[in-house]
Design a protein around this motif. Structure first.
Motif, PDB file in Angstrom:
ATOM      1  N   SER A 496     -10.480 130.664 -48.207  1.00  0.00           N
ATOM      2  CA  SER A 496     -10.411 129.445 -49.191  1.00  0.00           C
ATOM      3  C   SER A 496     -10.958 129.603 -50.539  1.00  0.00           C
ATOM      4  CB  SER A 496     -11.190 128.225 -48.319  1.00  0.00           C
ATOM      5  OG  SER A 496     -12.537 128.435 -48.382  1.00  0.00           O
ATOM      6  N   LYS A 540     -21.372 128.181 -46.489  1.00  0.00           N
ATOM      7  CA  LYS A 540     -20.959 127.046 -45.574  1.00  0.00           C
ATOM      8  C   LYS A 540     -19.829 126.297 -46.077  1.00  0.00           C
ATOM      9  CE  LYS A 540     -25.576 125.380 -44.559  1.00  0.00           C
ATOM     10  NZ  LYS A 540     -26.535 124.152 -44.858  1.00  0.00           N
ATOM     11  N   ASN A 541     -19.319 126.271 -47.197  1.00  0.00           N
ATOM     12  CA  ASN A 541     -18.132 125.454 -47.816  1.00  0.00           C
ATOM     13  C   ASN A 541     -16.816 126.389 -47.815  1.00  0.00           C
ATOM     14  OD1 ASN A 541     -18.950 126.939 -50.059  1.00  0.00           O
ATOM     15  ND2 ASN A 541     -18.602 125.015 -51.441  1.00  0.00           N
ATOM     16  N   VAL A 542     -16.956 127.653 -47.208  1.00  0.00           N
ATOM     17  CA  VAL A 542     -15.937 128.601 -47.453  1.00  0.00           C
ATOM     18  C   VAL A 542     -15.257 128.927 -45.973  1.00  0.00           C
ATOM     19  CG1 VAL A 542     -15.017 130.946 -48.100  1.00  0.00           C
ATOM     20  CG2 VAL A 542     -16.787 129.637 -49.590  1.00  0.00           C
ATOM     21  N   PHE A 543     -14.003 128.776 -45.737  1.00  0.00           N
ATOM     22  CA  PHE A 543     -13.471 129.341 -44.318  1.00  0.00           C
ATOM     23  C   PHE A 543     -12.358 130.123 -44.667  1.00  0.00           C
ATOM     24  CE2 PHE A 543     -11.655 125.146 -45.917  1.00  0.00           C
ATOM     25  CZ  PHE A 543     -10.272 125.685 -45.735  1.00  0.00           C
ATOM     26  N   GLY A 564      -6.308 128.283 -37.712  1.00  0.00           N
ATOM     27  CA  GLY A 564      -6.349 127.481 -38.930  1.00  0.00           C
ATOM     28  C   GLY A 564      -5.348 127.683 -39.924  1.00  0.00           C
ATOM     29  N   GLY A 584      -6.130 126.318 -32.652  1.00  0.00           N
ATOM     30  CA  GLY A 584      -6.943 127.387 -33.319  1.00  0.00           C
ATOM     31  C   GLY A 584      -7.720 126.691 -34.533  1.00  0.00           C
ATOM     32  N   LEU A 585      -9.025 126.934 -34.510  1.00  0.00           N
ATOM     33  CA  LEU A 585      -9.792 126.427 -35.860  1.00  0.00           C
ATOM     34  C   LEU A 585     -10.066 127.491 -36.780  1.00  0.00           C
ATOM     35  CD1 LEU A 585     -13.034 125.088 -33.993  1.00  0.00           C
ATOM     36  CD2 LEU A 585     -11.489 123.634 -34.895  1.00  0.00           C
ATOM     37  N   GLY A 586     -10.081 126.852 -37.973  1.00  0.00           N
ATOM     38  CA  GLY A 586     -10.312 127.998 -39.173  1.00  0.00           C
ATOM     39  C   GLY A 586     -11.342 128.811 -38.844  1.00  0.00           C
ATOM     40  N   GLY A 588     -15.003 130.440 -39.377  1.00  0.00           N
ATOM     41  CA  GLY A 588     -16.041 129.668 -40.180  1.00  0.00           C
ATOM     42  C   GLY A 588     -16.264 128.367 -40.035  1.00  0.00           C
ATOM     43  N   LEU A 589     -15.371 127.576 -39.550  1.00  0.00           N
ATOM     44  CA  LEU A 589     -15.532 126.012 -39.284  1.00  0.00           C
ATOM     45  C   LEU A 589     -16.611 125.968 -38.212  1.00  0.00           C
ATOM     46  CD1 LEU A 589     -13.048 125.536 -41.096  1.00  0.00           C
ATOM     47  CD2 LEU A 589     -12.330 123.829 -39.299  1.00  0.00           C
ATOM     48  N   ASP A 590     -16.671 126.588 -37.301  1.00  0.00           N
ATOM     49  CA  ASP A 590     -17.332 126.454 -36.105  1.00  0.00           C
ATOM     50  C   ASP A 590     -18.308 127.919 -35.834  1.00  0.00           C
ATOM     51  OD1 ASP A 590     -18.550 125.100 -33.759  1.00  0.00           O
ATOM     52  OD2 ASP A 590     -17.515 126.777 -32.842  1.00  0.00           O
ATOM     53  N   LEU A 594     -17.064 126.428 -29.641  1.00  0.00           N
ATOM     54  CA  LEU A 594     -15.929 126.000 -29.886  1.00  0.00           C
ATOM     55  C   LEU A 594     -14.604 126.765 -30.406  1.00  0.00           C
ATOM     56  CD1 LEU A 594     -15.051 122.891 -29.566  1.00  0.00           C
ATOM     57  CD2 LEU A 594     -15.337 122.761 -31.846  1.00  0.00           C
TER      58      LEU A 594
ATOM     59  N   SER B  58      -8.063 123.896 -50.279  1.00  0.00           N
ATOM     60  CA  SER B  58      -8.982 124.448 -49.130  1.00  0.00           C
ATOM     61  C   SER B  58     -10.386 124.194 -49.893  1.00  0.00           C
ATOM     62  CB  SER B  58      -8.674 125.895 -49.110  1.00  0.00           C
ATOM     63  OG  SER B  58      -8.502 126.645 -50.171  1.00  0.00           O
ATOM     64  N   GLY B  62     -13.405 122.491 -47.935  1.00  0.00           N
ATOM     65  CA  GLY B  62     -14.715 123.142 -47.988  1.00  0.00           C
ATOM     66  C   GLY B  62     -16.006 122.250 -48.122  1.00  0.00           C
ATOM     67  N   MET B  65     -17.154 120.883 -45.020  1.00  0.00           N
ATOM     68  CA  MET B  65     -17.885 121.809 -44.015  1.00  0.00           C
ATOM     69  C   MET B  65     -19.470 122.094 -44.690  1.00  0.00           C
ATOM     70  SD  MET B  65     -14.999 124.365 -43.674  1.00  0.00           S
ATOM     71  CE  MET B  65     -16.178 125.651 -43.282  1.00  0.00           C
ATOM     72  N   ALA B  66     -19.520 122.111 -46.157  1.00  0.00           N
ATOM     73  CA  ALA B  66     -20.761 122.346 -46.567  1.00  0.00           C
ATOM     74  C   ALA B  66     -21.681 121.229 -46.263  1.00  0.00           C
ATOM     75  CB  ALA B  66     -20.560 122.260 -48.075  1.00  0.00           C
ATOM     76  N   LEU B  93      -4.234 121.165 -39.169  1.00  0.00           N
ATOM     77  CA  LEU B  93      -3.802 122.590 -39.370  1.00  0.00           C
ATOM     78  C   LEU B  93      -5.116 123.494 -39.090  1.00  0.00           C
ATOM     79  CD1 LEU B  93      -1.111 123.958 -39.360  1.00  0.00           C
ATOM     80  CD2 LEU B  93      -1.314 124.026 -41.876  1.00  0.00           C
ATOM     81  N   LEU B  94      -5.752 123.176 -39.868  1.00  0.00           N
ATOM     82  CA  LEU B  94      -7.436 123.991 -39.785  1.00  0.00           C
ATOM     83  C   LEU B  94      -8.281 123.623 -38.537  1.00  0.00           C
ATOM     84  CD1 LEU B  94      -8.379 125.746 -42.123  1.00  0.00           C
ATOM     85  CD2 LEU B  94      -9.690 123.966 -42.822  1.00  0.00           C
ATOM     86  N   ILE B  99     -13.578 119.008 -34.794  1.00  0.00           N
ATOM     87  CA  ILE B  99     -15.141 119.016 -35.213  1.00  0.00           C
ATOM     88  C   ILE B  99     -15.442 117.629 -35.571  1.00  0.00           C
ATOM     89  CG2 ILE B  99     -16.864 120.162 -36.706  1.00  0.00           C
ATOM     90  CD1 ILE B  99     -14.471 122.710 -36.981  1.00  0.00           C
TER      91      ILE B  99
END
Lengths: 686, 123
Positions: A496, A540-543, A564, A584-586, A588-590, A594, B58, B62, B65-66, B93-94, B99
């Motif tokens: 991302s 944290k904010n990157v996946f 993802g 499927g999760l991206g 880095g999301l979890d 999970l 994306s 993020g 998620m942060a 999709l993600l 979550i």
């Protein structure tokens, strides 16, 4: 005497005068040549004149010591008298010529066309006076009475015009203004001395009786000898000396009148010099510290202020408070304590105008100004067309100390300083930009080498792929790895965000793929490993989204999982197209269990002619000029229509369609990656 | 030329952040600072109303998620509601619905807070 005698005498006279004129013209040219090569400063010229006058006068006195005087009128003079007059004339002519040449330099200092013309007209009328005086030469006094009337009018006119031009030229004193203080004082002293000296000399020469020198020598007037020698020469010498005297006198008077303004003039000269030095400095010094120092020291050193400091608001430092980057004649911390730099900087920068506080005691933004020597304060914004670079503060220890002229001058200096600082900054940012550009070019090269340089070749399938970053480097990744026993692992991933940080994760992804695919080739294991490995390093904010799969190149069995990522596009030989959207999760999301729980693996066996397209959202989210997205349907259509091609053909068709869709500007907003795998079957379809 | 905005609204159970426009790498910091502000003010029950959200990249994703981990540790949650189907698709999709609570309406999201429904993940 008869007519013949008269004519003969007249022509002899003309010849004599002509020869004399020629001789003295030579003398004039010789002196001009000698002086032309040396270009002394105006002050030096004064010295030279003095040094010329003294020996010349001594010489005159010496020559006068030679015995021999005029007898009764109309009696022929003794030969020694002729010699004496010739010598005296030479000395006097030499002196006056040098005087003219030297003062000529001063008169024409910073010449204009007009001053140049006036100077040559002066010389012309001097010559004219000389020529018109020729017929009055003493030999012919009795003969020329008949032409006296008209000629004397001519002579008079020429003399009057000469005097007018003497006046016009004596007011040309531009050189005095340009003199530095010390030189001015020196020149004044010299001028007074030379004027006194000239007066004394003239008195001495013309009236020896005054000094009672008569008893010592026979000091007859030297001009008597001169007139006897040649009247035209006398005329020119007298005019020259008159001019010299007049010019020296006006110079001295002018110097005296200029004395009170010397300080001011010197100050503006110093300021100009400082500004010039600053401009030179920027060419040589790229160090901002040094430039800042110059900016604050100049107003103080030119006497406009008592102390000065410069504040710059550097947003890169993360602080909104303007910082004092340089201070002169005051401690930066003290300046910061005494005045509310932020408030004043804010006002000057906000209004882009000068802030003038004439009495700091009455301004609440300044505390204890009196005890710290800050009683008047100017704050000048260093404003370019687009932004304010900083604020220059100049203070004085007296209230109401800044006159309009000071403000104007500091303002001019500030605009100059702004230019200099901006230039320095532009230069710096240009260097920085170039450095970044070259580093990014290197990074791009490195990243391109992380992608497969050539596609592996198989009899049963064909492969084609490409990746185009939106910027120099990107976060897209695709790769293929032969695992042995006919298995091929493949991956398409998208970090991302874009640019440099994404590129680092992309590189990490490549390392993980190359290593983990060998150990844990199954899609589920592989992606769980990746999630664990990357999860620790990702911000944290990157996946990362990815599609990973394994293809058995012998059987066409494919096992694929999606983390993802945009779904795989599948097209079979009949043209049925669909998106394989497994759970499927991206990445880095979890970071817990999970991820593994939700990850779904799809199994399939290819039929000959089947193909799959793996891509990043750069393909489906490409926008045209109307802002419409390319979309999944468009992609599927394109795959359908090109499904009979080999992988490279399908790949090229998709890329072309996307490019056409985006229009001629074709500006990639996002990294764009496409991988096509086409199954041909154990017996390759041709 | 920012075509993105965030509006705050306080309800009893949560603070509602209505996002509008395009949420991409350029505008993400705006939402980031908005959530940060809520967190600093102690508002940890947050609802992102995406009714007027037209695009999300994306980098925009993020932002969620942060903060999620921290907000949940503090005992709050971020719930997302009223997404357009196209935008929901991006979240889906993600795997976001695995979550986050992503619901149809703001009322639904509020009632989740009111009823004290735990965030999807227990950790």
């Amino acid at each position: 005497m008869g007519g013949v005698g008269e004519a003969a005498l007249m022509s002899t006279n003309i010849l004599y005068q002509a020869a004399l004129v020629l001789c003295f013209l030579c003398l004039w040219i010789t002196i001009a040549q000698a002086l032309e090569n040396s270009r002394p400063t105006p002050a030096q010229i004064f010295w030279h004149v003095i040094l010329t006058i003294i020996p010349a006068c001594l010489l005159i006195i010496l020559i006068l010591q030679i015995p021999g005087a005029f007898l009764e009128e109309n009696l022929p003079a003794a030969p020694i008298v002729h010699v004496k007059s010739a010598l005296l004339s030479m000395v006097l002519a030499g002196l006056s010529f040098i005087l003219m040449q030297r003062f000529g330099h001063l008169v024409r200092f910073r010449r204009t066309r007009r001053s140049e013309r006036n100077w040559y007209l002066l010389l012309f009328f001097f010559s004219l006076s000389s020529v018109t005086s020729a017929p009055f030469h003493h030999h012919f006094e009795d003969l020329s009475s008949n032409i006296d009337a008209t000629l004397s009018i001519f002579l008079l006119l020429a003399l009057v015009t000469s005097v007018i031009f003497i006046f016009l030229n004596t007011v040309r004193l531009a050189w005095i203004i340009r003199l530095p203080v010390k030189r001015k004082m020196g020149a004044l002293g010299l001028g007074i001395v030379s004027v006194c000296f000239t007066v004394t000399t003239l008195l001495l020469l013309f009236s020896p009786d005054v000094l009672a020198l008569n008893s010592i020598t026979d000091l007859s007037r030297p001009f008597e000898f001169l007139i006897f020698y040649s009247l035209p020469l006398t005329a020119i010498i007298v005019l020259c000396i008159t001019f010299g005297f007049a010019y020296a006198l006006t110079s001295v008077l002018s110097l005296i009148f200029h004395l009170p303004t010397i300080g001011d003039y010197q100050r503006s000269v110093d300021e100009m010099a400082a500004i010039q030095a600053l401009t030179v400095l920027v060419r040589e010094v790229a160090d901002p510290e040094k430039l800042y120092h110059w900016v604050v020291s100049t107003p103080v050193e030119s006497g406009r202020g008592k102390a000065a400091w410069l504040t710059i608001q550097d947003l890169d430092s993360g602080s909104l408070k303007p910082q004092i980057v340089a201070a002169h004649n005051i401690e930066a911390s003290l300046a910061d304590k005494v005045c509310d730099v932020s408030a004043i900087h804010g006002e000057s920068a906000g209004t882009r105008a000068l802030v003038s506080i004439q009495n700091t005691a009455a301004d609440r933004r300044i505390q204890n100004g009196k005890s710290n020597g800050i009683l008047s304060l100017l704050a000048i914004p260093l404003a370019t067309r687009t932004e304010v670079l900083g604020t220059l503060f100049v203070s004085r220890d007296v209230a109401h100390a800044f006159e309009n002229e000071d403000i104007e001058s500091i303002g001019i200096f500030a605009s100059q300083a702004t230019l200099v600082l901006e230039n320095a900054r532009l230069l710096e940012s240009k260097i920085e930009r170039e450095r970044l550009a070259s580093e990014l070019a290197i990074a791009r090269g490195v990243q391109q080498r992380l992608l497969p340089q050539a596609m592996p070749r198989f009899a049963t399938l064909s492969l084609a792929a490409s990746s185009t970053p939106a910027h120099e480097v990107g976060g897209d990744y695709y790769d293929l790895l032969e695992l042995g026993d006919g298995k091929l692992a493949f991956i398409v991933a998208d970090v991302s965000g874009k640019g440099t940080s994404a590129a680092f994760y992309m590189a990490e992804m490549q390392g993980i793929f190359q290593a983990v695919a060998q150990i844990a080739p199954s899609p589920h294991d592989f992606l769980c490993h990746v999630n664990n490995a990357l999860g620790r390093s990702l911000e944290k904010n990157v996946f990362v989204t990815a599609i990973y799969g394994i293809l058995d190149c012998n059987t066409g069995a494919i096992s694929i999982a999606r983390a993802g990522h945009p779904p795989v596009a599948f097209v079979d030989v009949n043209g049925d197209a669909m998106l394989l959207r497994s759970g499927g999760l991206g990445i880095g999301l979890d970071r817990g269990d999970l991820f593994g729980q939700t990850l779904e693996v799809k199994e399939h066996v290819f039929n000959p002619g089947d193909l799959i397209a793996l891509y990043t959202d750069g393909v489906t989210e490409s926008r045209n000029s109307e802002g419409e997205e390319f979309g999944y349907d468009h992609l599927l259509q394109c795959l359908q229509s090109s499904r009979y091609e080999r992988a490279q053909g399908v790949h090229d068709a998709v890329r072309q369609t996307v490019d056409q869709f985006m229009g001629p500007e074709k500006k990639y907003d996002d990294d764009l990656t496409l991988l096509i795998i086409k199954w041909h079957g154990p017996e390759p379809v041709i | 030329m920012s075509n993105f905005s965030v509006a705050f609204r306080n309800a009893d159970a949560a603070t509602i952040l209505s996002v509008c426009g395009e949420l991409d790498a350029h505008t993400a910091p705006e939402l980031e600072s908005a959530i940060k502000k809520c967190r600093d003010e102690g508002k940890i029950n947050l609802i992102i109303n995406g009714h007027d959200l037209d695009y999300i990249s994306s980098a925009g994703l993020g932002v969620f998620m942060a903060f999620i981990e921290e907000i949940r540790t503090l005992g709050g949650d971020i719930k997302i509601c009223a997404l357009k189907s196209k935008i929901f698709d991006v979240f889906d999709l993600l795997g976001f619905p695995k979550i986050y609570h992503i619901v149809e309406t703001e009322e639904e999201a509020l009632s989740l807070f009111e009823r004290g429904i735990q965030p999807i993940q227990g950790d």
